[in-house]
Motif scaffolding. Sequence first.
Motif, PDB file in Angstrom:
ATOM      1  N   LEU A   1      -0.386   0.159 -10.849  1.00 38.54           N
ATOM      2  CA  LEU A   1       0.976   0.476 -10.431  1.00 38.54           C
ATOM      3  C   LEU A   1       1.052   1.978 -10.184  1.00 38.54           C
ATOM      4  CD1 LEU A   1       2.886  -1.566 -13.175  1.00 38.54           C
ATOM      5  CD2 LEU A   1       2.415  -2.311 -10.838  1.00 38.54           C
ATOM      6  N   ALA A   2       1.681   2.368  -9.086  1.00 38.87           N
ATOM      7  CA  ALA A   2       1.749   3.793  -8.738  1.00 38.87           C
ATOM      8  C   ALA A   2       2.964   4.034  -7.848  1.00 38.87           C
ATOM      9  CB  ALA A   2       0.463   4.239  -8.036  1.00 38.87           C
ATOM     10  N   GLY A   3       3.130   5.297  -7.456  1.00 37.17           N
ATOM     11  CA  GLY A   3       4.217   5.675  -6.568  1.00 37.17           C
ATOM     12  C   GLY A   3       3.693   6.088  -5.206  1.00 37.17           C
ATOM     13  N   PHE A   4       4.573   6.113  -4.215  1.00 40.39           N
ATOM     14  CA  PHE A   4       4.171   6.460  -2.858  1.00 40.39           C
ATOM     15  C   PHE A   4       5.161   7.448  -2.254  1.00 40.39           C
ATOM     16  CE2 PHE A   4       7.070   2.912  -2.397  1.00 40.39           C
ATOM     17  CZ  PHE A   4       7.807   3.212  -1.264  1.00 40.39           C
ATOM     18  N   THR A   5       4.804   7.984  -1.090  1.00 40.84           N
ATOM     19  CA  THR A   5       5.618   8.973  -0.396  1.00 40.84           C
ATOM     20  C   THR A   5       5.941   8.468   1.013  1.00 40.84           C
ATOM     21  OG1 THR A   5       4.585  10.786  -1.609  1.00 40.84           O
ATOM     22  CG2 THR A   5       5.710  11.356   0.442  1.00 40.84           C
ATOM     23  N   VAL A   6       7.169   8.677   1.435  1.00 42.04           N
ATOM     24  CA  VAL A   6       7.598   8.313   2.793  1.00 42.04           C
ATOM     25  C   VAL A   6       7.460   9.538   3.691  1.00 42.04           C
ATOM     26  CG1 VAL A   6       9.520   7.537   4.232  1.00 42.04           C
ATOM     27  CG2 VAL A   6       9.173   6.552   1.938  1.00 42.04           C
ATOM     28  N   LYS A   7       6.758   9.373   4.817  1.00 41.57           N
ATOM     29  CA  LYS A   7       6.588  10.450   5.790  1.00 41.57           C
ATOM     30  C   LYS A   7       7.292  10.072   7.089  1.00 41.57           C
ATOM     31  CE  LYS A   7       3.708  13.229   3.518  1.00 41.57           C
ATOM     32  NZ  LYS A   7       3.982  14.658   3.229  1.00 41.57           N
ATOM     33  N   GLU A   8       8.029  11.037   7.618  1.00 39.55           N
ATOM     34  CA  GLU A   8       8.737  10.830   8.881  1.00 39.55           C
ATOM     35  C   GLU A   8       8.019  11.585  10.006  1.00 39.55           C
ATOM     36  OE1 GLU A   8      11.286   8.936   9.407  1.00 39.55           O
ATOM     37  OE2 GLU A   8      12.161   8.542   7.424  1.00 39.55           O
ATOM     38  N   PHE A   9       7.721  10.883  11.098  1.00 36.10           N
ATOM     39  CA  PHE A   9       7.117  11.478  12.278  1.00 36.10           C
ATOM     40  C   PHE A   9       7.934  11.101  13.507  1.00 36.10           C
ATOM     41  CE2 PHE A   9       3.692  10.818   9.209  1.00 36.10           C
ATOM     42  CZ  PHE A   9       3.100  12.077   9.178  1.00 36.10           C
ATOM     43  N   GLU A  10       7.656  11.768  14.608  1.00 35.35           N
ATOM     44  CA  GLU A  10       8.368  11.435  15.844  1.00 35.35           C
ATOM     45  C   GLU A  10       8.164   9.973  16.224  1.00 35.35           C
ATOM     46  OE1 GLU A  10       7.343  14.023  19.007  1.00 35.35           O
ATOM     47  OE2 GLU A  10       8.117  15.844  18.031  1.00 35.35           O
ATOM     48  N   GLN A  11       6.966   9.471  15.941  1.00 37.21           N
ATOM     49  CA  GLN A  11       6.658   8.085  16.310  1.00 37.21           C
ATOM     50  C   GLN A  11       7.270   7.073  15.349  1.00 37.21           C
ATOM     51  OE1 GLN A  11       4.570  10.532  15.723  1.00 37.21           O
ATOM     52  NE2 GLN A  11       3.056  10.766  17.381  1.00 37.21           N
ATOM     53  N   GLY A  12       7.787   7.544  14.219  1.00 36.52           N
ATOM     54  CA  GLY A  12       8.377   6.631  13.252  1.00 36.52           C
ATOM     55  C   GLY A  12       7.982   6.979  11.833  1.00 36.52           C
ATOM     56  N   GLU A  13       8.260   6.083  10.923  1.00 38.67           N
ATOM     57  CA  GLU A  13       8.057   6.291   9.486  1.00 38.67           C
ATOM     58  C   GLU A  13       6.758   5.648   9.039  1.00 38.67           C
ATOM     59  OE1 GLU A  13      11.623   5.765   7.013  1.00 38.67           O
ATOM     60  OE2 GLU A  13      10.422   4.363   5.806  1.00 38.67           O
ATOM     61  N   ILE A  14       6.082   6.299   8.105  1.00 41.67           N
ATOM     62  CA  ILE A  14       4.885   5.722   7.494  1.00 41.67           C
ATOM     63  C   ILE A  14       4.934   5.981   5.998  1.00 41.67           C
ATOM     64  CG2 ILE A  14       3.456   7.793   7.786  1.00 41.67           C
ATOM     65  CD1 ILE A  14       1.116   5.901   8.450  1.00 41.67           C
ATOM     66  N   TRP A  15       4.415   5.037   5.227  1.00 40.91           N
ATOM     67  CA  TRP A  15       4.370   5.185   3.778  1.00 40.91           C
ATOM     68  C   TRP A  15       2.946   5.538   3.366  1.00 40.91           C
ATOM     69  CZ3 TRP A  15       7.516   0.356   1.724  1.00 40.91           C
ATOM     70  CH2 TRP A  15       8.841   0.481   2.176  1.00 40.91           C
ATOM     71  N   ILE A  16       2.826   6.538   2.485  1.00 41.48           N
ATOM     72  CA  ILE A  16       1.527   7.050   2.065  1.00 41.48           C
ATOM     73  C   ILE A  16       1.351   6.807   0.563  1.00 41.48           C
ATOM     74  CG2 ILE A  16      -0.018   9.031   2.006  1.00 41.48           C
ATOM     75  CD1 ILE A  16       0.781   8.312   4.820  1.00 41.48           C
ATOM     76  N   ASP A  17       0.216   6.257   0.213  1.00 40.03           N
ATOM     77  CA  ASP A  17      -0.107   5.948  -1.186  1.00 40.03           C
ATOM     78  C   ASP A  17      -0.586   7.216  -1.881  1.00 40.03           C
ATOM     79  OD1 ASP A  17      -0.781   4.441  -3.501  1.00 40.03           O
ATOM     80  OD2 ASP A  17      -2.847   4.275  -2.796  1.00 40.03           O
ATOM     81  N   THR A  18       0.356   8.088  -2.253  1.00 38.83           N
ATOM     82  CA  THR A  18       0.004   9.402  -2.788  1.00 38.83           C
ATOM     83  C   THR A  18      -0.233   9.430  -4.291  1.00 38.83           C
ATOM     84  OG1 THR A  18       2.365   9.884  -2.949  1.00 38.83           O
ATOM     85  CG2 THR A  18       1.205  10.675  -0.980  1.00 38.83           C
ATOM     86  N   HIS A  19       0.226   8.416  -5.009  1.00 43.09           N
ATOM     87  CA  HIS A  19       0.128   8.436  -6.478  1.00 43.09           C
ATOM     88  C   HIS A  19       0.748   9.709  -7.041  1.00 43.09           C
ATOM     89  CE1 HIS A  19      -3.685   5.650  -6.480  1.00 43.09           C
ATOM     90  NE2 HIS A  19      -2.638   5.120  -5.873  1.00 43.09           N
ATOM     91  N   SER A  20       1.888  10.095  -6.502  1.00 43.65           N
ATOM     92  CA  SER A  20       2.508  11.362  -6.904  1.00 43.65           C
ATOM     93  C   SER A  20       3.957  11.190  -7.351  1.00 43.65           C
ATOM     94  CB  SER A  20       2.479  12.345  -5.727  1.00 43.65           C
ATOM     95  OG  SER A  20       3.226  11.840  -4.625  1.00 43.65           O
ATOM     96  N   ARG A  21       4.369   9.956  -7.552  1.00 47.69           N
ATOM     97  CA  ARG A  21       5.763   9.683  -7.893  1.00 47.69           C
ATOM     98  C   ARG A  21       5.823   8.518  -8.888  1.00 47.69           C
ATOM     99  NH1 ARG A  21       9.524  11.674  -4.632  1.00 47.69           N
ATOM    100  NH2 ARG A  21      10.906   9.911  -5.012  1.00 47.69           N
ATOM    101  N   PRO A  22       6.982   8.285  -9.499  1.00 41.31           N
ATOM    102  CA  PRO A  22       7.123   7.096 -10.341  1.00 41.31           C
ATOM    103  C   PRO A  22       6.958   5.818  -9.528  1.00 41.31           C
ATOM    104  CG  PRO A  22       8.895   8.670 -10.756  1.00 41.31           C
ATOM    105  CD  PRO A  22       8.178   9.151  -9.539  1.00 41.31           C
TER     106      PRO A  22
END
Length: 278
Positions: free
Chosen positions: A199-220
Amino acid sequence: MVGVGLRSPHISQIIDQKPNIGWLEIHSENYFNPHSIARQQLREIANHYPVSCHGIGLSLGSADPIDNHHLKQLKQLVDEINPIAVSDHLSWSSVDGQFFNDLLPLPYTEQALTNFCRKVDQVQDFLGREFLVENPSSYLSFSQSQIPEWEFLHEVQQRTGCGLLLDFNNIYVSSFNHNFDCQQYIAALDPKAVKEIHLAGFTVKEFEQGEIWIDTHSRPVSDHVWLLYQLWVRQHGAVPTLIEWDLDIPDLAVLLAEADKATTIITQEAQHGQITTS
């Protein structure tokens, strides 16, 4: 049993204070040198806690042969520490001996499946024990892929007899990035083969082409991932569960609070008569 990843900012605290933690998971490659301070610290920690070895360097999906030196170092570590589990990823990271600092996605083809299974068989034979394969997070897919990831992973498990390390955050992140149903993925796997959960946390990244979710393991852990986990525990019971946190590492107390959430879910489901704990 719920544990946390052993990360360098917390090692001294864990050795000195011995907090109440179910188990600890290491990144295997960080402890390959038997004469390093890290290995000495691991020996001390392993006297007090169950430990699992989670690797990132076998590159099982590569066309390259497995690095025999790497495999020998892993076996020496495993033989000394006697971990509760040994694992790596459904991914690749090398070409012609050149390694990349990432876990790259596979083309899900029969050729890739045959190659990956051969590598898993080689690792299990060399280590003399069951090996766990973790489902990846990914941000692109190959047009050549012929098999859904969940069917590919299931087939790896069936052909090799390996165990599965099921990462619910990876499933959730990839379900958004590739537009598939998390429950379809989970239902395709043999629950008896799942020997560990991440179980881990992820980060949402916004780009011109749209949104992508990144498995950063940096959040709750996100609420949706907790819900996936709770449903799994309700349906299939509890297995060793790990809180992963690799970037922006907080105080150990934060990780232990996340671990307590998992323990609470297991306890509540047991009280409701749904499962038995082990």
